[in-house]
Design an enzyme around this catalytic site. Structure first.
Site, mmCIF file in Angstrom:
data_model
loop_
_atom_site.group_PDB
_atom_site.id
_atom_site.type_symbol
_atom_site.label_atom_id
_atom_site.label_comp_id
_atom_site.label_asym_id
_atom_site.label_seq_id
_atom_site.Cartn_x
_atom_site.Cartn_y
_atom_site.Cartn_z
ATOM 1 N N GLU A 74 -3.760 -33.774 -14.078
ATOM 2 C CA GLU A 74 -3.664 -34.681 -12.926
ATOM 3 C C GLU A 74 -3.007 -35.994 -13.333
ATOM 4 O O GLU A 74 -3.162 -36.446 -14.479
ATOM 5 C CB GLU A 74 -5.076 -35.005 -12.418
ATOM 6 C CG GLU A 74 -5.527 -34.178 -11.243
ATOM 7 C CD GLU A 74 -4.949 -34.655 -9.909
ATOM 8 O OE1 GLU A 74 -3.860 -35.255 -9.873
ATOM 9 O OE2 GLU A 74 -5.624 -34.415 -8.892
ATOM 10 N N ASP A 75 -2.331 -36.624 -12.391
ATOM 11 C CA ASP A 75 -1.792 -37.955 -12.654
ATOM 12 C C ASP A 75 -2.896 -39.000 -12.627
ATOM 13 O O ASP A 75 -3.030 -39.816 -13.519
ATOM 14 C CB ASP A 75 -0.674 -38.312 -11.644
ATOM 15 C CG ASP A 75 -1.086 -38.097 -10.186
ATOM 16 O OD1 ASP A 75 -2.219 -37.644 -9.907
ATOM 17 O OD2 ASP A 75 -0.252 -38.376 -9.298
ATOM 18 N N ASP A 130 -8.956 -40.723 -8.390
ATOM 19 C CA ASP A 130 -9.321 -41.918 -7.617
ATOM 20 C C ASP A 130 -10.737 -41.693 -7.066
ATOM 21 O O ASP A 130 -11.724 -41.986 -7.726
ATOM 22 C CB ASP A 130 -8.249 -42.057 -6.514
ATOM 23 C CG ASP A 130 -8.382 -43.316 -5.688
ATOM 24 O OD1 ASP A 130 -9.483 -43.634 -5.257
ATOM 25 O OD2 ASP A 130 -7.359 -43.982 -5.454
ATOM 26 N N PHE A 140 -3.212 -50.331 -6.382
ATOM 27 C CA PHE A 140 -2.312 -49.232 -6.063
ATOM 28 C C PHE A 140 -1.188 -49.172 -7.091
ATOM 29 O O PHE A 140 -0.477 -50.149 -7.317
ATOM 30 C CB PHE A 140 -1.762 -49.340 -4.644
ATOM 31 C CG PHE A 140 -1.222 -48.014 -4.204
ATOM 32 C CD1 PHE A 140 -2.079 -47.008 -3.796
ATOM 33 C CD2 PHE A 140 0.136 -47.742 -4.273
ATOM 34 C CE1 PHE A 140 -1.607 -45.743 -3.460
ATOM 35 C CE2 PHE A 140 0.630 -46.493 -3.933
ATOM 36 C CZ PHE A 140 -0.246 -45.497 -3.516
ATOM 37 N N ARG A 155 8.349 -42.619 -7.891
ATOM 38 C CA ARG A 155 7.844 -41.696 -8.907
ATOM 39 C C ARG A 155 8.663 -41.765 -10.189
ATOM 40 O O ARG A 155 8.169 -41.499 -11.276
ATOM 41 C CB ARG A 155 7.915 -40.237 -8.403
ATOM 42 C CG ARG A 155 6.945 -39.904 -7.296
ATOM 43 C CD ARG A 155 6.888 -38.391 -7.125
ATOM 44 N NE ARG A 155 6.331 -37.991 -5.852
ATOM 45 C CZ ARG A 155 5.031 -37.847 -5.612
ATOM 46 N NH1 ARG A 155 4.153 -38.104 -6.544
ATOM 47 N NH2 ARG A 155 4.609 -37.455 -4.436
HETATM 48 P P1 IMP Z 1 -8.541 -38.570 -5.097
HETATM 49 O O1 IMP Z 1 -8.730 -37.273 -4.404
HETATM 50 O O2 IMP Z 1 -9.007 -39.729 -4.251
HETATM 51 O O3 IMP Z 1 -9.144 -38.624 -6.494
HETATM 52 O O4 IMP Z 1 -7.018 -38.840 -5.176
HETATM 53 C C1 IMP Z 1 -6.200 -38.248 -6.035
HETATM 54 C C2 IMP Z 1 -4.760 -38.376 -5.565
HETATM 55 O O5 IMP Z 1 -4.526 -39.572 -4.798
HETATM 56 C C3 IMP Z 1 -3.876 -38.487 -6.772
HETATM 57 O O6 IMP Z 1 -3.531 -37.220 -7.262
HETATM 58 C C4 IMP Z 1 -2.719 -39.269 -6.222
HETATM 59 O O7 IMP Z 1 -1.800 -38.385 -5.615
HETATM 60 C C5 IMP Z 1 -3.303 -40.153 -5.148
HETATM 61 N N1 IMP Z 1 -3.532 -41.526 -5.665
HETATM 62 C C6 IMP Z 1 -4.702 -42.116 -5.925
HETATM 63 N N2 IMP Z 1 -4.548 -43.376 -6.371
HETATM 64 C C7 IMP Z 1 -3.206 -43.605 -6.383
HETATM 65 C C8 IMP Z 1 -2.386 -44.733 -6.758
HETATM 66 O O8 IMP Z 1 -2.846 -45.810 -7.183
HETATM 67 N N3 IMP Z 1 -1.049 -44.548 -6.624
HETATM 68 C C9 IMP Z 1 -0.484 -43.393 -6.183
HETATM 69 N N4 IMP Z 1 -1.206 -42.315 -5.837
HETATM 70 C C10 IMP Z 1 -2.561 -42.418 -5.932
HETATM 71 MG MG MG Z 2 -1.507 -36.469 -7.093
#
Ligand code: IMP
Ligand code: MG
Length: 190
Positions: free
Chosen positions: A109-110, A113, A162, A175
């Site tokens: 995963e990148d 969050d 962000f 990206r």
């Molecule tokens: P989660 O399901 O809330 O953990 O979100 C995960 C996804 O939200 C990541 O794989 C990203 O695609 C996106 N995301 C969360 N935070 C950021 C950020 O700061 N910048 C860009 N994408 C984000």
């Molecule tokens: Mg993502």
């Protein structure tokens, strides 16, 4: 710290971003993660499953630093956000093409969050009875986690801002920035 103002990018023109992780820092940490994974999976051939689109650069760099054999596949999901808040609904857009049953799987995963995407992916893969499952995430926002979640391999813990670059996007843009940048105005996606 490097800062820059976005130019010629439509609605984000004039927004300031600052570099929070340089390419050198990313490269050094990814080498460490790859060494750890190579040690933990010695003698095994894990399948790295990259979560599209954000993980592509991380996965490419991580995989090329491994000393073990591996396979590579991808999955794509969408999570719905209203402003900066995730709604909690995750939808599968593109499934894996490999068979994970009795295989060692590492989801790449990148960023984690809220953790909702990770939870969805975990259940999705576990349904198919892999031998093992772990998560490698480049970034983790610990303050934003909405559930108990622990990634086995985490590059950097970051604050609640962000971020864009090195795969991370804002409305599909930025990206391709080679390093990680934070928007100074955190209300950017509200
Ligand atoms: P989660 O399901 O809330 O953990 O979100 C995960 C996804 O939200 C990541 O794989 C990203 O695609 C996106 N995301 C969360 N935070 C950021 C950020 O700061 N910048 C860009 N994408 C984000
Ligand atoms: Mg993502």
């Amino acid at each position: 710290m490097k800062t820059r103002v976005i130019e010629d990018a439509g609605e984000y023109s004039g927004q300031a971003i600052e570099e929070i992780l340089t390419l050198e820092q990313l490269e050094a940490r990814i080498k460490e993660l790859a060494a750890e994974i190579s040690k933990d999976y010695a003698g095994k051939v894990p399948i790295l499953i990259g979560v599209l689109n954000g993980s592509v650069f991380f996965l490419a760099d991580l995989a090329r630093n491994l000393d073990i054999e591996c396979e590579i596949d991808f999955i794509k999901v969408a999570s719905y956000h209203s402003g900066t808040q995730s709604s909690g609904t995750v939808r599968l857009i593109k499934d894996i093409s490999c068979v994970v049953t009795n295989r060692d799987v590492i989801i790449v995963e990148d960023i984690i969050d809220s953790g909702l995407t990770a939870r969805f992916l975990k259940h999705r893969i576990l349904e198919n009875n892999p031998s093992s499952l772990s998560f490698a995430t480049l970034l983790l926002k610990p303050e934003c986690l909405k559930l108990e979640f622990k990634a086995e391999y985490t590059g950097f813990e970051v604050g609640n801002r962000f971020l864009v670059g090195y795969g991370l996007d804002l409305d599909q843009k930025f990206r391709n920035l080679p390093s990680i940048w934070a928007f100074s105005d955190n209300d950017i996606i509200d």
